[in-house]
Design a protein around this motif. Sequence first.
Motif, short mmCIF file in Angstrom:
data_model
loop_
_atom_site.label_atom_id
_atom_site.label_comp_id
_atom_site.label_asym_id
_atom_site.label_seq_id
_atom_site.Cartn_x
_atom_site.Cartn_y
_atom_site.Cartn_z
N SER A 88 -6.87 0.23 -6.22
CA SER A 88 -7.37 1.92 -5.23
C SER A 88 -7.99 3.03 -5.68
N ASN A 139 -4.08 10.19 0.69
CA ASN A 139 -5.00 9.17 1.77
C ASN A 139 -5.42 8.27 0.38
N GLY A 140 -5.25 6.87 0.47
CA GLY A 140 -6.02 5.77 -0.49
C GLY A 140 -6.96 5.41 0.15
N THR A 141 -7.61 4.53 -0.66
CA THR A 141 -8.37 3.39 -0.20
C THR A 141 -7.64 2.16 -1.24
N HIS A 142 -7.81 0.94 -0.44
CA HIS A 142 -7.17 -0.41 -1.57
C HIS A 142 -8.15 -1.11 -1.71
N VAL A 143 -8.88 -1.63 -2.70
CA VAL A 143 -10.27 -2.00 -2.92
C VAL A 143 -9.45 -3.28 -3.74
N CYS A 184 -7.66 6.87 -4.69
CA CYS A 184 -7.00 8.22 -4.00
C CYS A 184 -7.43 9.48 -4.19
N ARG A 185 -6.71 10.00 -3.41
CA ARG A 185 -6.46 11.73 -3.15
C ARG A 185 -5.58 12.43 -2.55
N GLU A 225 -6.46 6.85 -9.82
CA GLU A 225 -7.16 5.51 -9.79
C GLU A 225 -5.92 5.01 -9.85
N GLY A 242 1.02 -0.86 0.02
CA GLY A 242 0.21 -0.30 0.22
C GLY A 242 0.52 1.09 0.14
N GLU A 268 -6.96 13.33 -8.32
CA GLU A 268 -7.72 12.30 -7.97
C GLU A 268 -6.88 11.10 -8.88
#
Length: 159
Positions: free
Chosen positions: A146, A105-109, A148-149, A136, A73, A134
């Motif tokens: 993921s 920040n990031g979200t790992h999907v 992220c911003r 992707e 990550g 933004e």
Amino acid sequence: MTLHPDLALPSPEDFEQLSPEALAARMNGPEGQGLPGTLGARLGIRYVSMARERVVATMPVEGNRQPAGRLHGGATLALAEELASVGSWLNLDPQRQVAVGVDLNGTHVRGVSEGHVTAEARLSYRGRSLMVWEIEMKDEKGRTTSLCRCTCNVISMGA
């Protein structure tokens, strides 16, 4: 603040004459392996296309794995910040200003364990002193891995 000696950002006047692919080649460094001594080069980030509102790059999973065998990550977030910072630079006068990440920040999907990821950064907000991107990431099958911003602060050179 001193920029990397191999960094060949175009002047605002020259920018319009270069294709997104030609700009990307400049960021890939003189040997095409990234700018020597930078985190981007160490991570294997390679630029594909660059424009003022959109930056695309790839990064291999190999060499960027966590102990569980998936893409780390932290490497993903480093890729996101790299694209946002570089994209922000394209909106500035490189002789007078530089941009640096100040919020990320990031979200790992979805996990990725082989191949490479492709990241696409899009400019969401451009102000005088801040830019928000933004980003992707997708795997080789085109699946989002993921989101992220990154917010970048614009700094005047010499400050």
